[in-house]
Design a protein around this motif. Sequence first.
Motif, mmCIF file in Angstrom:
data_model
loop_
_atom_site.group_PDB
_atom_site.id
_atom_site.type_symbol
_atom_site.label_atom_id
_atom_site.label_comp_id
_atom_site.label_asym_id
_atom_site.label_seq_id
_atom_site.Cartn_x
_atom_site.Cartn_y
_atom_site.Cartn_z
ATOM 1 N N LEU A 49 0.800 -1.227 0.000
ATOM 2 C CA LEU A 49 0.000 0.000 0.000
ATOM 3 C C LEU A 49 0.833 1.276 0.000
ATOM 4 O O LEU A 49 0.347 2.317 -0.458
ATOM 5 N N PHE A 50 2.077 1.225 0.502
ATOM 6 C CA PHE A 50 2.808 2.476 0.680
ATOM 7 C C PHE A 50 4.235 2.478 0.113
ATOM 8 O O PHE A 50 4.714 3.532 -0.316
ATOM 9 N N HIS A 51 4.933 1.350 0.116
ATOM 10 C CA HIS A 51 6.346 1.369 -0.247
ATOM 11 C C HIS A 51 6.662 0.727 -1.586
ATOM 12 O O HIS A 51 7.779 0.892 -2.083
ATOM 13 N N CYS A 52 5.724 0.027 -2.183
ATOM 14 C CA CYS A 52 5.923 -0.488 -3.536
ATOM 15 C C CYS A 52 6.045 0.707 -4.492
ATOM 16 O O CYS A 52 5.291 1.672 -4.368
ATOM 17 N N PRO A 53 6.999 0.705 -5.427
ATOM 18 C CA PRO A 53 7.145 1.842 -6.348
ATOM 19 C C PRO A 53 5.852 2.209 -7.061
ATOM 20 O O PRO A 53 5.581 3.395 -7.288
ATOM 21 N N PHE A 54 5.043 1.219 -7.418
ATOM 22 C CA PHE A 54 3.761 1.515 -8.068
ATOM 23 C C PHE A 54 2.838 2.258 -7.108
ATOM 24 O O PHE A 54 2.206 3.261 -7.488
ATOM 25 N N ALA A 55 2.754 1.793 -5.851
ATOM 26 C CA ALA A 55 1.905 2.463 -4.865
ATOM 27 C C ALA A 55 2.396 3.885 -4.607
ATOM 28 O O ALA A 55 1.598 4.828 -4.497
ATOM 29 N N GLN A 56 3.714 4.066 -4.512
ATOM 30 C CA GLN A 56 4.265 5.403 -4.279
ATOM 31 C C GLN A 56 3.896 6.348 -5.416
ATOM 32 O O GLN A 56 3.560 7.514 -5.185
ATOM 33 N N ALA A 57 3.944 5.864 -6.650
ATOM 34 C CA ALA A 57 3.582 6.694 -7.803
ATOM 35 C C ALA A 57 2.107 7.069 -7.762
ATOM 36 O O ALA A 57 1.733 8.205 -8.077
ATOM 37 N N CYS A 58 1.258 6.113 -7.369
ATOM 38 C CA CYS A 58 -0.182 6.391 -7.299
ATOM 39 C C CYS A 58 -0.491 7.447 -6.241
ATOM 40 O O CYS A 58 -1.289 8.362 -6.465
ATOM 41 N N TRP A 59 0.134 7.333 -5.072
ATOM 42 C CA TRP A 59 -0.091 8.325 -4.014
ATOM 43 C C TRP A 59 0.410 9.706 -4.443
ATOM 44 O O TRP A 59 -0.256 10.718 -4.189
ATOM 45 N N LEU A 60 1.578 9.753 -5.086
ATOM 46 C CA LEU A 60 2.181 11.031 -5.439
ATOM 47 C C LEU A 60 1.419 11.731 -6.570
ATOM 48 O O LEU A 60 1.189 12.942 -6.517
ATOM 49 N N MET A 61 1.012 10.979 -7.587
ATOM 50 C CA MET A 61 0.339 11.575 -8.744
ATOM 51 C C MET A 61 -1.178 11.589 -8.604
ATOM 52 O O MET A 61 -1.879 12.139 -9.445
ATOM 53 N N GLY A 62 -1.683 10.981 -7.540
ATOM 54 C CA GLY A 62 -3.120 10.935 -7.320
ATOM 55 C C GLY A 62 -3.673 12.233 -6.769
ATOM 56 O O GLY A 62 -2.954 13.231 -6.641
ATOM 57 N N PRO A 63 -4.955 12.265 -6.415
ATOM 58 C CA PRO A 63 -5.620 13.492 -5.965
ATOM 59 C C PRO A 63 -5.005 14.111 -4.717
ATOM 60 O O PRO A 63 -5.073 15.330 -4.533
ATOM 61 N N LEU A 64 -4.396 13.290 -3.843
ATOM 62 C CA LEU A 64 -3.868 13.809 -2.582
ATOM 63 C C LEU A 64 -2.403 14.232 -2.664
ATOM 64 O O LEU A 64 -1.910 14.914 -1.769
ATOM 65 N N ALA A 65 -1.689 13.834 -3.721
ATOM 66 C CA ALA A 65 -0.284 14.203 -3.931
ATOM 67 C C ALA A 65 0.571 13.938 -2.692
ATOM 68 O O ALA A 65 1.308 14.802 -2.211
ATOM 69 N N LEU A 66 0.505 12.709 -2.177
ATOM 70 C CA LEU A 66 1.239 12.332 -0.970
ATOM 71 C C LEU A 66 2.557 11.637 -1.321
ATOM 72 O O LEU A 66 2.609 10.813 -2.232
ATOM 73 N N THR A 117 4.963 8.911 -0.046
ATOM 74 C CA THR A 117 4.986 7.800 0.910
ATOM 75 C C THR A 117 6.353 7.139 1.005
ATOM 76 O O THR A 117 6.523 6.215 1.792
ATOM 77 N N ASP A 118 7.308 7.613 0.203
ATOM 78 C CA ASP A 118 8.633 6.988 0.232
ATOM 79 C C ASP A 118 9.372 7.273 1.533
ATOM 80 O O ASP A 118 10.306 6.551 1.894
ATOM 81 N N GLU A 119 8.966 8.324 2.261
ATOM 82 C CA GLU A 119 9.636 8.678 3.501
ATOM 83 C C GLU A 119 8.846 8.242 4.736
ATOM 84 O O GLU A 119 9.222 8.573 5.868
ATOM 85 N N LEU A 153 -0.794 5.008 9.745
ATOM 86 C CA LEU A 153 -2.236 5.247 9.793
ATOM 87 C C LEU A 153 -2.559 6.444 10.677
ATOM 88 O O LEU A 153 -3.430 7.260 10.347
ATOM 89 N N ASP A 154 -1.842 6.566 11.785
ATOM 90 C CA ASP A 154 -2.085 7.690 12.691
ATOM 91 C C ASP A 154 -1.718 9.013 12.029
ATOM 92 O O ASP A 154 -2.450 9.998 12.132
ATOM 93 N N SER A 155 -0.601 9.046 11.303
ATOM 94 C CA SER A 155 -0.160 10.295 10.671
ATOM 95 C C SER A 155 -1.014 10.673 9.474
ATOM 96 O O SER A 155 -1.236 11.846 9.197
ATOM 97 N N LEU A 156 -1.526 9.665 8.758
ATOM 98 C CA LEU A 156 -2.331 9.949 7.568
ATOM 99 C C LEU A 156 -3.762 10.327 7.898
ATOM 100 O O LEU A 156 -4.343 11.202 7.272
#
Length: 288
Positions: A16-33, A35-37, A46-49
Amino acid sequence: MCAVCNQGEEDVLHMLFHCPFAQACWLMGPLALRTDELPRDLSIILDSLFKHKTDEVWTMLANSAWAIWRCRNEKTYGGKVPTFERFLSILNSVGVETRIAAAANKKKEVQLEVSNVCNSQYRCKVDGSWRSPWIGGLGFVVEDGELLKGYRAAPSVVCSPMQAEAVALREAIHFVKSLNLPSCIFLTDNQDLAKVCMELHPPVDADWRAYREINEVWRLLKEFDYECRHIPRSQNCVADHLAKVEHAADWMPESTEIISLREWADAHATSIIEFEDDMTGDIEEVTI
């Protein structure tokens, strides 16, 4: 081993967070997050998000995670290579399902003094104009019987006539909310927009050039129990005039200020004949 990237151990944290594909989805998605760090502790993530987030952001976080998980399952069980376009497609589909569920479960407050919004004394006539790609305008006037409650004329950045109409309606709803009116009927001369905004379910087949705006208008109308109805263009000349002016202008009354609609229309070069048509026309019911 991760079925998507073949680079890490396949656990929930990685998928959900550290796979390169997941990181790309979070970064380029609506929330622009980014997750690599994020730390390697799921409870801290979960608490921070999710802490101190609005319901809308919380829903987008959950939907994004579900869309990533769906992409992983399609690769694992169907051999389908995950792409960002597929992620967005699933995310949009899940978003529609979420809005349908929210609309179905929404508990409407009973207001004894306002038994039917359709009988509201307040009306807001809305129109949008479109001259060329990315150049448009919006105009609306809020009426209380024969008195003026407020109006606005402003430029808008739109790519189609339907988007111009939807943006105008969205801004009109926000304007009426700022006036703290208990109810309001929104009137537009665009029959397609009126019909799609009063559907029971989110308008998934809306014009793609105005998809986001139409769905936002639909959500606002349902949230505040407003109505949107169609009127002929001949009965919407005041809003049409405002949508086509070259400069931005708006007005909201002071608590003791009273302005006649007729006096205001005369001062703004709207002809008496047009204005009388605008005042005496009936609201056309839209059959869903």
